[in-house]
Design a protein around this motif. Structure first.
Motif, PDB file in Angstrom:
ATOM      1  N   ILE A   9       0.824  -1.210   0.000  1.00 29.13           N
ATOM      2  CA  ILE A   9       0.000   0.000   0.000  1.00 29.13           C
ATOM      3  C   ILE A   9       0.862   1.265   0.000  1.00 29.13           C
ATOM      4  O   ILE A   9       0.557   2.235  -0.694  1.00 29.13           O
ATOM      5  CB  ILE A   9      -0.946  -0.007   1.217  1.00 29.13           C
ATOM      6  N   GLN A  10       1.949   1.258   0.755  1.00 30.38           N
ATOM      7  CA  GLN A  10       2.748   2.463   0.904  1.00 30.38           C
ATOM      8  C   GLN A  10       3.329   2.976  -0.418  1.00 30.38           C
ATOM      9  O   GLN A  10       3.206   4.155  -0.740  1.00 30.38           O
ATOM     10  CB  GLN A  10       3.871   2.222   1.931  1.00 30.38           C
ATOM     11  N   PRO A  11       3.958   2.092  -1.232  1.00 26.34           N
ATOM     12  CA  PRO A  11       4.453   2.589  -2.521  1.00 26.34           C
ATOM     13  C   PRO A  11       3.341   3.152  -3.400  1.00 26.34           C
ATOM     14  O   PRO A  11       3.545   4.130  -4.117  1.00 26.34           O
ATOM     15  CB  PRO A  11       5.095   1.345  -3.152  1.00 26.34           C
ATOM     16  N   ARG A  12       2.170   2.531  -3.342  1.00 25.45           N
ATOM     17  CA  ARG A  12       1.044   3.019  -4.149  1.00 25.45           C
ATOM     18  C   ARG A  12       0.630   4.418  -3.698  1.00 25.45           C
ATOM     19  O   ARG A  12       0.363   5.292  -4.513  1.00 25.45           O
ATOM     20  CB  ARG A  12      -0.137   2.040  -4.029  1.00 25.45           C
ATOM     21  N   ALA A  13       0.589   4.626  -2.358  1.00 25.16           N
ATOM     22  CA  ALA A  13       0.250   5.948  -1.825  1.00 25.16           C
ATOM     23  C   ALA A  13       1.301   6.968  -2.219  1.00 25.16           C
ATOM     24  O   ALA A  13       0.986   8.115  -2.577  1.00 25.16           O
ATOM     25  CB  ALA A  13       0.100   5.872  -0.308  1.00 25.16           C
ATOM     26  N   ASP A  14       2.565   6.572  -2.147  1.00 27.78           N
ATOM     27  CA  ASP A  14       3.652   7.482  -2.533  1.00 27.78           C
ATOM     28  C   ASP A  14       3.574   7.825  -4.011  1.00 27.78           C
ATOM     29  O   ASP A  14       3.815   8.969  -4.408  1.00 27.78           O
ATOM     30  CB  ASP A  14       5.011   6.833  -2.226  1.00 27.78           C
ATOM     31  N   HIS A  15       3.254   6.812  -4.839  1.00 27.49           N
ATOM     32  CA  HIS A  15       3.139   7.039  -6.280  1.00 27.49           C
ATOM     33  C   HIS A  15       1.979   7.985  -6.573  1.00 27.49           C
ATOM     34  O   HIS A  15       2.101   8.892  -7.412  1.00 27.49           O
ATOM     35  CB  HIS A  15       2.945   5.709  -7.009  1.00 27.49           C
ATOM     36  N   ARG A  16       0.875   7.799  -5.883  1.00 26.90           N
ATOM     37  CA  ARG A  16      -0.281   8.681  -6.064  1.00 26.90           C
ATOM     38  C   ARG A  16       0.095  10.114  -5.719  1.00 26.90           C
ATOM     39  O   ARG A  16      -0.218  11.053  -6.448  1.00 26.90           O
ATOM     40  CB  ARG A  16      -1.443   8.212  -5.179  1.00 26.90           C
ATOM     41  N   SER A  17       0.784  10.288  -4.597  1.00 24.26           N
ATOM     42  CA  SER A  17       1.200  11.620  -4.171  1.00 24.26           C
ATOM     43  C   SER A  17       2.135  12.262  -5.184  1.00 24.26           C
ATOM     44  O   SER A  17       2.027  13.459  -5.486  1.00 24.26           O
ATOM     45  CB  SER A  17       1.875  11.530  -2.799  1.00 24.26           C
ATOM     46  N   SER A  18       3.062  11.471  -5.736  1.00 23.57           N
ATOM     47  CA  SER A  18       4.009  12.025  -6.712  1.00 23.57           C
ATOM     48  C   SER A  18       3.303  12.399  -8.007  1.00 23.57           C
ATOM     49  O   SER A  18       3.670  13.383  -8.664  1.00 23.57           O
ATOM     50  CB  SER A  18       5.131  11.015  -6.984  1.00 23.57           C
ATOM     51  N   ILE A  19       2.263  11.644  -8.383  1.00 19.00           N
ATOM     52  CA  ILE A  19       1.496  11.983  -9.583  1.00 19.00           C
ATOM     53  C   ILE A  19       0.753  13.297  -9.379  1.00 19.00           C
ATOM     54  O   ILE A  19       0.728  14.162 -10.268  1.00 19.00           O
ATOM     55  CB  ILE A  19       0.505  10.848  -9.924  1.00 19.00           C
ATOM     56  N   VAL A  20       0.141  13.472  -8.211  1.00 20.78           N
ATOM     57  CA  VAL A  20      -0.570  14.716  -7.913  1.00 20.78           C
ATOM     58  C   VAL A  20       0.407  15.894  -7.922  1.00 20.78           C
ATOM     59  O   VAL A  20       0.093  16.978  -8.449  1.00 20.78           O
ATOM     60  CB  VAL A  20      -1.288  14.617  -6.553  1.00 20.78           C
ATOM     61  N   GLU A  21       1.589  15.682  -7.354  1.00 21.92           N
ATOM     62  CA  GLU A  21       2.594  16.746  -7.328  1.00 21.92           C
ATOM     63  C   GLU A  21       3.052  17.113  -8.738  1.00 21.92           C
ATOM     64  O   GLU A  21       3.142  18.293  -9.089  1.00 21.92           O
ATOM     65  CB  GLU A  21       3.787  16.291  -6.485  1.00 21.92           C
ATOM     66  N   ALA A  22       3.332  16.090  -9.554  1.00 20.97           N
ATOM     67  CA  ALA A  22       3.747  16.347 -10.933  1.00 20.97           C
ATOM     68  C   ALA A  22       2.600  16.961 -11.730  1.00 20.97           C
ATOM     69  O   ALA A  22       2.813  17.850 -12.574  1.00 20.97           O
ATOM     70  CB  ALA A  22       4.214  15.046 -11.590  1.00 20.97           C
ATOM     71  N   GLY A  23       1.385  16.501 -11.479  1.00 24.62           N
ATOM     72  CA  GLY A  23       0.225  17.058 -12.170  1.00 24.62           C
ATOM     73  C   GLY A  23       0.008  18.516 -11.831  1.00 24.62           C
ATOM     74  O   GLY A  23      -0.375  19.321 -12.697  1.00 24.62           O
ATOM     75  N   ILE A  40       2.436  14.648 -17.499  1.00 25.07           N
ATOM     76  CA  ILE A  40       2.631  14.274 -16.092  1.00 25.07           C
ATOM     77  C   ILE A  40       3.636  13.134 -15.980  1.00 25.07           C
ATOM     78  O   ILE A  40       4.548  13.159 -15.145  1.00 25.07           O
ATOM     79  CB  ILE A  40       1.291  13.894 -15.455  1.00 25.07           C
ATOM     80  N   ALA A  41       3.500  12.146 -16.861  1.00 25.11           N
ATOM     81  CA  ALA A  41       4.419  11.002 -16.841  1.00 25.11           C
ATOM     82  C   ALA A  41       5.844  11.451 -17.155  1.00 25.11           C
ATOM     83  O   ALA A  41       6.804  10.962 -16.535  1.00 25.11           O
ATOM     84  CB  ALA A  41       3.954   9.956 -17.855  1.00 25.11           C
ATOM     85  N   ARG A  42       5.970  12.388 -18.082  1.00 21.77           N
ATOM     86  CA  ARG A  42       7.303  12.884 -18.447  1.00 21.77           C
ATOM     87  C   ARG A  42       7.975  13.587 -17.271  1.00 21.77           C
ATOM     88  O   ARG A  42       9.173  13.400 -17.014  1.00 21.77           O
ATOM     89  CB  ARG A  42       7.198  13.834 -19.636  1.00 21.77           C
ATOM     90  N   LEU A  43       7.202  14.383 -16.520  1.00 26.33           N
ATOM     91  CA  LEU A  43       7.761  15.057 -15.350  1.00 26.33           C
ATOM     92  C   LEU A  43       8.172  14.050 -14.280  1.00 26.33           C
ATOM     93  O   LEU A  43       9.100  14.296 -13.506  1.00 26.33           O
ATOM     94  CB  LEU A  43       6.741  16.040 -14.782  1.00 26.33           C
ATOM     95  N   LEU A  44       7.482  12.919 -14.229  1.00 26.26           N
ATOM     96  CA  LEU A  44       7.797  11.875 -13.259  1.00 26.26           C
ATOM     97  C   LEU A  44       8.946  10.982 -13.711  1.00 26.26           C
ATOM     98  O   LEU A  44       9.527  10.244 -12.900  1.00 26.26           O
ATOM     99  CB  LEU A  44       6.558  10.983 -13.025  1.00 26.26           C
ATOM    100  N   GLY A  45       9.234  11.036 -15.017  1.00 28.23           N
ATOM    101  CA  GLY A  45      10.230  10.116 -15.555  1.00 28.23           C
ATOM    102  C   GLY A  45       9.691   8.709 -15.670  1.00 28.23           C
ATOM    103  O   GLY A  45      10.440   7.731 -15.576  1.00 28.23           O
ATOM    104  N   LYS A  46       8.386   8.595 -15.874  1.00 23.35           N
ATOM    105  CA  LYS A  46       7.728   7.298 -15.975  1.00 23.35           C
ATOM    106  C   LYS A  46       6.880   7.236 -17.243  1.00 23.35           C
ATOM    107  O   LYS A  46       6.747   8.233 -17.962  1.00 23.35           O
ATOM    108  CB  LYS A  46       6.869   7.034 -14.739  1.00 23.35           C
ATOM    109  N   SER A  47       6.283   6.107 -17.487  1.00 28.48           N
ATOM    110  CA  SER A  47       5.428   5.945 -18.651  1.00 28.48           C
ATOM    111  C   SER A  47       3.989   6.326 -18.309  1.00 28.48           C
ATOM    112  O   SER A  47       3.582   6.217 -17.141  1.00 28.48           O
ATOM    113  CB  SER A  47       5.453   4.496 -19.137  1.00 28.48           C
ATOM    114  N   PRO A  48       3.201   6.765 -19.303  1.00 27.04           N
ATOM    115  CA  PRO A  48       1.779   7.032 -19.048  1.00 27.04           C
ATOM    116  C   PRO A  48       1.051   5.822 -18.488  1.00 27.04           C
ATOM    117  O   PRO A  48       0.145   5.959 -17.662  1.00 27.04           O
ATOM    118  CB  PRO A  48       1.247   7.412 -20.432  1.00 27.04           C
ATOM    119  N   ALA A  49       1.463   4.625 -18.900  1.00 33.80           N
ATOM    120  CA  ALA A  49       0.808   3.408 -18.408  1.00 33.80           C
ATOM    121  C   ALA A  49       0.937   3.278 -16.899  1.00 33.80           C
ATOM    122  O   ALA A  49       0.008   2.820 -16.221  1.00 33.80           O
ATOM    123  CB  ALA A  49       1.419   2.187 -19.094  1.00 33.80           C
TER     124      ALA A  49
END
Length: 215
Positions: A9-23, A40-49
């Motif tokens: 759960i924790q990584p998922r919560a952290d990922h959600r928070s980072s997406i909101v921050e990048a968004g 948003i994915a580009r700012l995160l350095g991740k894929s849209p998927a």
């Protein structure tokens, strides 16, 4: 809860928070209308998927961003008016304090203000939750005012809802966004004062006049 579950759960919560921050950063850079999941994915350095694994759609991301902005930037601190002498003063303070936060967002954070206008226009959960928080605090103050005799006895939920409805022009970003830039704070003070006055007990003269008028 098992330790393994907590770790998932924790990584998922952290990922959600980072997406909101990048968004949020993307919205401020491009505006909410032009921001897309790829940005948003580009700012995160991740894929849209990877973003879609957390949020089902761009709309869901924008609602989460708006919710975070309402919570972090547009939440008037109740403690800021906690030392005021009367409940009426505290009620007026939250009405005007919330209005000032909205004006500050409009003038100093225009892209995010555009986002909360969209949230209000679309009736997004983030906006509904924001209004519920405000009404909940108003309800607490109305209840306190009735208990101390400062306000007239009445149904607390109805009184709180009526108060919020009467000053919604101070809190709704759609209305605030339509105001001229030279909007005077005096009118906001007058409206808040008028709404608070409606909660006070009527004088005998006013009660007699209301009786004569058949109210």
């Amino acid at each position: 809860m098992e330790v393994g579950t907590t770790r998932r759960i924790q990584p998922r919560a952290d990922h959600r928070s980072s997406i909101v921050e990048a968004g949020t950063a993307a919205c401020r850079l491009y505006g909410p209308a032009k921001t897309n999941v790829a940005d948003i994915a580009r700012l995160l350095g991740k894929s849209p998927a990877s973003v879609y694994k957390i949020f089902a759609s761009k709309a869901a991301i924008l609602d989460a961003i708006a919710g975070n902005f309402f919570e972090a930037d547009l939440r008037f601190a109740a403690s800021a008016c906690g030392e005021l002498a009367s409940v009426a003063s505290r009620l007026k303070a939250i009405a005007l304090g919330q209005h000032r936060l909205m004006l500050r967002a409009r003038h100093g954070d225009s892209q995010m203000f555009d986002l909360i206008v969209l949230a209000a226009a679309g009736g997004w959960p983030s906006f509904r939750d924001h209004l519920k928080r405000l009404e909940s605090y108003v309800r607490e103050l109305v209840c306190t005012g009735i208990a101390t005799g400062e306000f007239a006895p009445r149904n607390v939920d109805t009184a709180a809802a009526c108060f919020c409805a009467s000053i919604i022009s101070l809190w709704d970003p759609r209305i605030i966004g339509a105001l001229p830039l030279s909007h005077c704070q005096l009118s906001a003070h007058e409206l808040a004062s008028f709404a608070v006055a409606a909660l006070r007990p009527s004088s005998r003269g006013e009660e007699s006049m209301a009786t004569r008028c058949g109210r």
